[in-house]
Motif scaffolding. Sequence first.
Motif, PDB file in Angstrom:
ATOM      1  N   VAL A 141       0.478  -1.065  -0.190  1.00 46.54           N
ATOM      2  CA  VAL A 141      -0.352   0.022  -0.116  1.00 46.54           C
ATOM      3  C   VAL A 141       1.048   1.418   0.076  1.00 46.54           C
ATOM      4  O   VAL A 141       2.093   1.199   0.558  1.00 46.54           O
ATOM      5  N   VAL A 142      -0.074   2.314  -0.229  1.00 45.32           N
ATOM      6  CA  VAL A 142       0.763   3.670  -0.411  1.00 45.32           C
ATOM      7  C   VAL A 142      -0.398   4.296   0.484  1.00 45.32           C
ATOM      8  O   VAL A 142      -1.473   4.218   0.473  1.00 45.32           O
ATOM      9  N   THR A 143       0.363   5.771   0.960  1.00 50.27           N
ATOM     10  CA  THR A 143      -0.186   6.783   1.938  1.00 50.27           C
ATOM     11  C   THR A 143      -0.697   7.574   1.025  1.00 50.27           C
ATOM     12  O   THR A 143       0.241   7.992   0.000  1.00 50.27           O
ATOM     13  N   LEU A 144      -2.323   8.163   1.001  1.00 46.97           N
ATOM     14  CA  LEU A 144      -1.820   9.124  -0.146  1.00 46.97           C
ATOM     15  C   LEU A 144      -3.155  10.272   0.386  1.00 46.97           C
ATOM     16  O   LEU A 144      -3.825   9.849   1.446  1.00 46.97           O
ATOM     17  N   ASP A 145      -2.625  11.539   0.713  1.00 45.10           N
ATOM     18  CA  ASP A 145      -3.606  13.270   0.952  1.00 45.10           C
ATOM     19  C   ASP A 145      -4.788  12.919   0.330  1.00 45.10           C
ATOM     20  O   ASP A 145      -5.242  13.156  -0.422  1.00 45.10           O
ATOM     21  N   ARG A 146      -5.859  12.677   1.792  1.00 45.98           N
ATOM     22  CA  ARG A 146      -6.727  12.649   1.502  1.00 45.98           C
ATOM     23  C   ARG A 146      -6.964  14.306   1.071  1.00 45.98           C
ATOM     24  O   ARG A 146      -8.986  14.490   0.553  1.00 45.98           O
ATOM     25  N   GLY A 147      -6.280  14.897   1.441  1.00 46.57           N
ATOM     26  CA  GLY A 147      -6.869  16.444   1.305  1.00 46.57           C
ATOM     27  C   GLY A 147      -8.225  17.047   2.151  1.00 46.57           C
ATOM     28  O   GLY A 147      -8.217  18.674   1.759  1.00 46.57           O
ATOM     29  N   TYR A 148      -7.950  16.893   2.951  1.00 45.54           N
ATOM     30  CA  TYR A 148      -8.402  18.063   4.463  1.00 45.54           C
ATOM     31  C   TYR A 148      -7.431  16.943   5.549  1.00 45.54           C
ATOM     32  O   TYR A 148      -6.932  16.295   5.943  1.00 45.54           O
ATOM     33  N   ALA A 149      -7.982  18.054   6.490  1.00 47.98           N
ATOM     34  CA  ALA A 149      -7.342  17.566   7.981  1.00 47.98           C
ATOM     35  C   ALA A 149      -8.471  17.286   9.046  1.00 47.98           C
ATOM     36  O   ALA A 149      -9.405  17.188   8.945  1.00 47.98           O
ATOM     37  N   SER A 150      -7.934  16.565  10.244  1.00 48.52           N
ATOM     38  CA  SER A 150      -9.012  15.929  11.000  1.00 48.52           C
ATOM     39  C   SER A 150      -9.716  16.380  11.376  1.00 48.52           C
ATOM     40  O   SER A 150     -10.532  16.097  12.309  1.00 48.52           O
ATOM     41  N   ASP A 151      -9.511  17.800  11.585  1.00 48.07           N
ATOM     42  CA  ASP A 151     -10.849  18.434  12.189  1.00 48.07           C
ATOM     43  C   ASP A 151     -12.075  18.959  10.975  1.00 48.07           C
ATOM     44  O   ASP A 151     -13.186  19.397  11.403  1.00 48.07           O
ATOM     45  N   VAL A 152     -11.969  18.184   9.847  1.00 44.92           N
ATOM     46  CA  VAL A 152     -12.823  18.921   8.698  1.00 44.92           C
ATOM     47  C   VAL A 152     -14.452  18.756   9.415  1.00 44.92           C
ATOM     48  O   VAL A 152     -15.320  19.485   9.015  1.00 44.92           O
ATOM     49  N   PRO A 153     -14.807  16.982   9.733  1.00 44.65           N
ATOM     50  CA  PRO A 153     -16.081  16.659   9.552  1.00 44.65           C
ATOM     51  C   PRO A 153     -16.272  17.244  10.979  1.00 44.65           C
ATOM     52  O   PRO A 153     -17.668  17.954  10.603  1.00 44.65           O
ATOM     53  N   ASP A 154     -16.220  17.809  11.568  1.00 44.29           N
ATOM     54  CA  ASP A 154     -16.945  18.982  12.641  1.00 44.29           C
ATOM     55  C   ASP A 154     -17.076  20.356  12.137  1.00 44.29           C
ATOM     56  O   ASP A 154     -17.810  20.937  11.955  1.00 44.29           O
ATOM     57  N   ARG A 155     -16.184  20.929  11.450  1.00 44.22           N
ATOM     58  CA  ARG A 155     -16.796  21.876  10.414  1.00 44.22           C
ATOM     59  C   ARG A 155     -17.339  22.025   9.708  1.00 44.22           C
ATOM     60  O   ARG A 155     -17.396  23.093   9.140  1.00 44.22           O
ATOM     61  N   ALA A 156     -17.544  20.867   8.712  1.00 46.32           N
ATOM     62  CA  ALA A 156     -17.844  20.939   7.158  1.00 46.32           C
ATOM     63  C   ALA A 156     -19.017  19.846   7.115  1.00 46.32           C
ATOM     64  O   ALA A 156     -18.497  18.708   6.035  1.00 46.32           O
ATOM     65  N   PRO A 157     -19.665  19.569   7.782  1.00 43.53           N
ATOM     66  CA  PRO A 157     -20.567  18.044   8.390  1.00 43.53           C
ATOM     67  C   PRO A 157     -21.449  17.931   6.743  1.00 43.53           C
ATOM     68  O   PRO A 157     -21.426  17.224   6.183  1.00 43.53           O
ATOM     69  N   TRP A 158     -21.429  18.747   5.656  1.00 42.88           N
ATOM     70  CA  TRP A 158     -21.954  18.937   4.852  1.00 42.88           C
ATOM     71  C   TRP A 158     -20.530  17.472   4.016  1.00 42.88           C
ATOM     72  O   TRP A 158     -22.000  17.735   2.451  1.00 42.88           O
ATOM     73  N   LEU A 159     -19.626  18.059   3.618  1.00 39.48           N
ATOM     74  CA  LEU A 159     -19.110  16.650   2.890  1.00 39.48           C
ATOM     75  C   LEU A 159     -19.584  15.049   3.153  1.00 39.48           C
ATOM     76  O   LEU A 159     -18.572  14.767   2.528  1.00 39.48           O
ATOM     77  N   LEU A 160     -20.457  15.095   4.344  1.00 36.85           N
ATOM     78  CA  LEU A 160     -20.690  13.757   4.324  1.00 36.85           C
ATOM     79  C   LEU A 160     -19.904  13.066   4.748  1.00 36.85           C
ATOM     80  O   LEU A 160     -20.118  11.729   4.183  1.00 36.85           O
ATOM     81  N   LEU A 161     -18.771  13.230   5.063  1.00 38.96           N
ATOM     82  CA  LEU A 161     -17.037  12.529   5.615  1.00 38.96           C
ATOM     83  C   LEU A 161     -18.635  11.468   6.860  1.00 38.96           C
ATOM     84  O   LEU A 161     -19.011  11.321   7.597  1.00 38.96           O
ATOM     85  N   GLY A 162     -17.773  10.550   6.878  1.00 39.12           N
ATOM     86  CA  GLY A 162     -18.213   8.881   7.482  1.00 39.12           C
ATOM     87  C   GLY A 162     -19.502   8.805   6.988  1.00 39.12           C
ATOM     88  O   GLY A 162     -20.161   7.653   7.503  1.00 39.12           O
ATOM     89  N   ALA A 163     -20.251   8.982   6.233  1.00 37.21           N
ATOM     90  CA  ALA A 163     -21.647   8.020   5.382  1.00 37.21           C
ATOM     91  C   ALA A 163     -21.081   7.356   4.489  1.00 37.21           C
ATOM     92  O   ALA A 163     -19.831   7.749   3.776  1.00 37.21           O
ATOM     93  N   LYS A 164     -21.324   6.142   3.970  1.00 34.07           N
ATOM     94  CA  LYS A 164     -20.974   5.164   3.248  1.00 34.07           C
ATOM     95  C   LYS A 164     -22.094   5.379   1.423  1.00 34.07           C
ATOM     96  O   LYS A 164     -22.946   4.938   1.274  1.00 34.07           O
ATOM     97  N   THR A 165     -21.939   7.046   0.739  1.00 32.30           N
ATOM     98  CA  THR A 165     -22.514   6.993  -0.201  1.00 32.30           C
ATOM     99  C   THR A 165     -21.662   6.425  -1.498  1.00 32.30           C
ATOM    100  O   THR A 165     -21.193   5.878  -1.577  1.00 32.30           O
ATOM    101  N   LEU A 166     -22.821   6.532  -2.122  1.00 29.43           N
ATOM    102  CA  LEU A 166     -22.384   6.024  -3.549  1.00 29.43           C
ATOM    103  C   LEU A 166     -21.960   6.997  -4.593  1.00 29.43           C
ATOM    104  O   LEU A 166     -21.096   6.178  -5.656  1.00 29.43           O
ATOM    105  N   SER A 167     -21.304   7.828  -4.146  1.00 31.82           N
ATOM    106  CA  SER A 167     -19.839   9.032  -4.757  1.00 31.82           C
ATOM    107  C   SER A 167     -18.736   8.705  -4.547  1.00 31.82           C
ATOM    108  O   SER A 167     -17.781   8.838  -3.945  1.00 31.82           O
ATOM    109  N   TYR A 168     -18.348   6.700  -5.536  1.00 29.73           N
ATOM    110  CA  TYR A 168     -16.739   6.634  -4.704  1.00 29.73           C
ATOM    111  C   TYR A 168     -15.658   6.939  -6.140  1.00 29.73           C
ATOM    112  O   TYR A 168     -14.811   5.887  -5.931  1.00 29.73           O
ATOM    113  N   ALA A 169     -16.078   7.825  -6.449  1.00 29.61           N
ATOM    114  CA  ALA A 169     -15.231   8.917  -7.546  1.00 29.61           C
ATOM    115  C   ALA A 169     -13.670   8.395  -6.962  1.00 29.61           C
ATOM    116  O   ALA A 169     -12.845   7.966  -7.492  1.00 29.61           O
TER     117      ALA A 169
END
Length: 295
Positions: A141-169
């Motif tokens: 495996v390789v590590t890849l930057d997800r592009g956000y900091a660890s506090d983003v889910p609290d600051r931007a809940p509209w990103l739907l982080l933590g939900a298993k969505t169909l948007s898997y692109a």
Amino acid sequence: MTWRFALVIQPAGVDDDRRDFSATFRTIDPAEPALSVGELSTQRGDGIFESIGVVDGHPQEVAAHLDRLAHSAEICDLPAPNLEQWRQAVARAAEHGERRGEGVIKLILSRGVEHGPAPTAWVTASAAADFTVPRTQGIRVVTLDRGYASDVPDRAPWLLLGAKTLSYAVNMAAIREAKARGADDAIFVTSDGYVLEAPTASLILKFGDRFTTPAPTGGILRGTTQQSLFDHLREEGYETAEELIPVDLLARADAAWLVSSVRLAAPVTAIDDTRIELDSGLTQAFNRYLLTPRD
């Protein structure tokens, strides 16, 4: 992947307490067209899903998957699924799926067709791929930057982080990038240096006799397989923990695995340029447990 069965569900409300939901199911030919061209799951990836592993006809960890489906629906402002209705749909799919060996049942809940009807829901059953090689020989495996900091889910809940969505692109793009770098899979990390998860799996690390996984904060999807395996490890007398894991700890792990409902436990043999010891004994024990019937 060979589709064996498909079932369209007429969603019921959570207050519908009927005992038999069979009248809300419609079996369809999985080889035939089934979705409207206005379906938002295909137009926008606007929906959620779960993949349930099946072993010799037994769907695994159904309750945990249904709870996560409900959690994803809440995050995405989708109608709350009637869990008993979905449980019966899973049972129907299992009757028509793989009776021997391994399979997968997928649950999909979409926002539906723009301007109605909405929502739409369906279940499929198919044979699983052969994961013998990654389970026995391991993966790089390789590590890849997800592009956000660890506090983003609290600051931007509209990103739907933590939900298993169909948007898997993004998830699929990460796996393609990993393969372009000569690896098999990826581990996402935050821009401020913490470990997240793999695109389609949870991460487990071993340090001595202690097993840890990234805490389900920072947009991590809580893993049903990881939770089940941790329950088993605690019964065997091991210490387990969910915690924030700095990226630099990855290279110090005595062993590592990516775990998921269908691939099960795949040992990690290298992270970026660091070799990780493959613990064959533990890996075999993990997969023996994960291949036993679990409700």
